[in-house]
Write an enzyme that holds these catalytic residues in place. Sequence first.
Site, PDB file in Angstrom:
ATOM      1  N   GLY A  42       0.967  -0.861  -0.007  1.00  0.00           N
ATOM      2  CA  GLY A  42       0.447  -0.178  -0.099  1.00  0.00           C
ATOM      3  C   GLY A  42       0.752   1.209  -0.120  1.00  0.00           C
ATOM      4  O   GLY A  42       0.267   2.610  -0.744  1.00  0.00           O
ATOM      5  N   SER A  70      -7.411  -8.991  -1.853  1.00  0.00           N
ATOM      6  CA  SER A  70      -7.326  -7.959  -0.763  1.00  0.00           C
ATOM      7  C   SER A  70      -6.670  -7.448  -0.380  1.00  0.00           C
ATOM      8  O   SER A  70      -6.665  -6.165  -0.479  1.00  0.00           O
ATOM      9  CB  SER A  70      -7.368  -9.080   0.564  1.00  0.00           C
ATOM     10  OG  SER A  70      -6.373  -9.704   1.108  1.00  0.00           O
ATOM     11  N   ASN A  71      -5.306  -7.125  -1.253  1.00  0.00           N
ATOM     12  CA  ASN A  71      -4.883  -6.564  -2.036  1.00  0.00           C
ATOM     13  C   ASN A  71      -4.932  -5.002  -2.569  1.00  0.00           C
ATOM     14  O   ASN A  71      -4.589  -3.973  -2.446  1.00  0.00           O
ATOM     15  CB  ASN A  71      -3.008  -7.043  -2.243  1.00  0.00           C
ATOM     16  CG  ASN A  71      -2.817  -7.860  -2.051  1.00  0.00           C
ATOM     17  OD1 ASN A  71      -2.134  -8.784  -1.411  1.00  0.00           O
ATOM     18  ND2 ASN A  71      -2.505  -8.047  -0.395  1.00  0.00           N
ATOM     19  N   GLN A  73      -7.610  -3.167  -2.701  1.00  0.00           N
ATOM     20  CA  GLN A  73      -8.258  -2.449  -2.072  1.00  0.00           C
ATOM     21  C   GLN A  73      -7.178  -0.983  -1.751  1.00  0.00           C
ATOM     22  O   GLN A  73      -7.650   0.290  -1.617  1.00  0.00           O
ATOM     23  CB  GLN A  73      -8.890  -2.516  -1.071  1.00  0.00           C
ATOM     24  CG  GLN A  73      -9.270  -1.476   0.523  1.00  0.00           C
ATOM     25  CD  GLN A  73      -8.392  -1.215   1.337  1.00  0.00           C
ATOM     26  OE1 GLN A  73      -7.082  -2.820   0.928  1.00  0.00           O
ATOM     27  NE2 GLN A  73      -8.781  -1.340   2.269  1.00  0.00           N
ATOM     28  N   ARG A  74      -5.883  -1.016  -1.727  1.00  0.00           N
ATOM     29  CA  ARG A  74      -5.193   0.183  -1.751  1.00  0.00           C
ATOM     30  C   ARG A  74      -3.164   0.047  -2.384  1.00  0.00           C
ATOM     31  O   ARG A  74      -2.857   0.979  -2.363  1.00  0.00           O
ATOM     32  CB  ARG A  74      -4.924   0.026   0.218  1.00  0.00           C
ATOM     33  CG  ARG A  74      -4.267  -1.488  -0.022  1.00  0.00           C
ATOM     34  CD  ARG A  74      -3.784  -1.562   1.965  1.00  0.00           C
ATOM     35  NE  ARG A  74      -3.386  -2.539   1.810  1.00  0.00           N
ATOM     36  CZ  ARG A  74      -3.788  -3.865   1.925  1.00  0.00           C
ATOM     37  NH1 ARG A  74      -4.993  -4.042   1.577  1.00  0.00           N
ATOM     38  NH2 ARG A  74      -3.500  -5.012   2.464  1.00  0.00           N
ATOM     39  N   CYS A 178      16.134   5.525  18.018  1.00  0.00           N
ATOM     40  CA  CYS A 178      15.741   6.444  18.887  1.00  0.00           C
ATOM     41  C   CYS A 178      14.522   6.893  19.204  1.00  0.00           C
ATOM     42  O   CYS A 178      14.017   7.022  20.303  1.00  0.00           O
ATOM     43  CB  CYS A 178      16.487   8.198  18.343  1.00  0.00           C
ATOM     44  SG  CYS A 178      18.076   7.914  18.082  1.00  0.00           S
ATOM     45  N   CYS A 192      -1.856  -4.297   9.372  1.00  0.00           N
ATOM     46  CA  CYS A 192      -3.563  -3.911   8.701  1.00  0.00           C
ATOM     47  C   CYS A 192      -4.018  -4.912   8.671  1.00  0.00           C
ATOM     48  O   CYS A 192      -5.407  -4.691   8.252  1.00  0.00           O
ATOM     49  CB  CYS A 192      -2.739  -3.494   7.669  1.00  0.00           C
ATOM     50  SG  CYS A 192      -2.242  -1.606   8.529  1.00  0.00           S
TER      51      CYS A 192
HETATM   52 ZN    ZN Z   1      19.673   6.299  17.651  1.00  0.00          ZN
END
Ligand code: ZN
Length: 254
Positions: A42, A70-71, A73-74, A178, A192
Amino acid sequence: MDLNFSESEIQRYARNILLREVGGTGQAKLRAARVLIAGAGGLGSPLALYLAASGVGHITICDDDNIELSNLQRQVAHTTERLGMGKAESAAIAMRQVNPEVAVRALSIRLDGANVKDLIADHDIICDGTDNFATRFLLADACVAGRKTLVSAAVLRFEGQLSTFKPHCGPAHPCYRCLYPEPPPPGLVPSCSEAGVLGAVTGVMGTLQATEVLKEILAIGETLSGRLLVWDALAAEFRTIRLKRDPNCPACGG
Ligand code: ZN
């Protein structure tokens, strides 16, 4: 850098070249750029189509899944006709149809610890459009080690997130860990396929991701490095959250 363009390139990219921030020099930068797209779903669909259409000269797309009903759709790079085909191959066909001037490589492989280092080494910018945390962390760590800029997008239900990570550019630039030090415990964050996603939301986020990749290649505007863009489609609201580099980050700290 080669600044010579054919007549058809000049016509094809005329609206890019008209932009003062792009021009012929910027278009030549796009043509020289090498971008890796992880995931032809997607996010990867609009990302691949816009990068190819924009004239990014070398695009590798990798995905080891095949297209399922089903893929569609997007995942707008794929078609009903190509059901069952590998997604990487299908996305490559779509890119070549949009722009035969760019070099496209399709890899029907899953990124893993054995191949990720060599794969990213051959590219300037890495795009994460994958759908699982194992691959996201693998790719993020490999980008820190390989000093590659990572443009990472994610979607779920009606929400999207996007940021750019380039800790090799200095202390103002955090990495993925981070922000997320460790993958969440299995089952805590739904995918999803478990929780659903509105198709158009992936289209917006993949297109924003393409825009950030083009900005990084062109070195224009304000980078998303150090900021997380969050879009709530139901509220129709964007917000930007400041991200700081973590001195104790397991990937880029110390
Ligand atoms: Zn980092």
